[in-house]
Design a protein around this motif. Sequence first.
Motif, PDB file in Angstrom:
ATOM      1  N   ARG A  96       0.799  -1.231   0.000  1.00 57.92           N
ATOM      2  CA  ARG A  96       0.000   0.000   0.000  1.00 57.92           C
ATOM      3  C   ARG A  96       0.823   1.269   0.000  1.00 57.92           C
ATOM      4  O   ARG A  96       0.259   2.364   0.103  1.00 57.92           O
ATOM      5  N   VAL A 119      -5.091   4.382  -0.633  1.00 58.15           N
ATOM      6  CA  VAL A 119      -6.101   4.533   0.411  1.00 58.15           C
ATOM      7  C   VAL A 119      -7.444   3.949  -0.042  1.00 58.15           C
ATOM      8  O   VAL A 119      -8.479   4.195   0.587  1.00 58.15           O
ATOM      9  N   LYS A 129      -3.146   8.946  -1.934  1.00 54.99           N
ATOM     10  CA  LYS A 129      -2.695  10.215  -1.362  1.00 54.99           C
ATOM     11  C   LYS A 129      -1.215  10.357  -1.700  1.00 54.99           C
ATOM     12  O   LYS A 129      -0.492   9.364  -1.749  1.00 54.99           O
ATOM     13  N   VAL A 142      -7.496  13.040  -1.734  1.00 56.35           N
ATOM     14  CA  VAL A 142      -7.490  11.687  -2.301  1.00 56.35           C
ATOM     15  C   VAL A 142      -7.671  11.833  -3.809  1.00 56.35           C
ATOM     16  O   VAL A 142      -8.617  12.475  -4.267  1.00 56.35           O
TER      17      VAL A 142
END
Length: 153
Positions: A96, A119, A129, A142
């Motif tokens: 991630r 995210v 992000k 975002v």
Amino acid sequence: MRRVLARGAAGLSLLSLAACAGGSGQGWHGAVQCAPYARQVTHVQLRGDAASWWGQAQGHYPRTHVPHTGAVLVFRATGRLPDGHVSVVRQVRSPREVLVDQANWVPGQVGHGEPVVDVSGRNDWSQVKVWWSPIHAMGKTVYPAYGFILPRG
């Protein structure tokens, strides 16, 4: 005076996210742009607005929703990013989080090793992000993304 400076800073932050390939006629179109930079670094031979790279890559380059070192992360076009944006993955820190090299996220500059975090709810890199170096912190916005284009080996 403070209001004038605050407005100027806000305008610069919007300009930094306004364009990244020269197609919309909006935003920063100086010598440093994200698409030509990504093309030079990765040798992915796509042209036009950064957001159009995802569709152009179909049938020519592998596309994935899993980060890989050397891949091009393609951001969708939005009101803040009318031409989209592309970044080059320098390092995969986790499923991630990646570090990217990118041009023109901050107007006229090339950033190296800047964090981008997935995210999205499905861990598919559809929402990210991005580090905002002027404040030395992760940005709050975002951004929608398509995924990653893999250069031919």
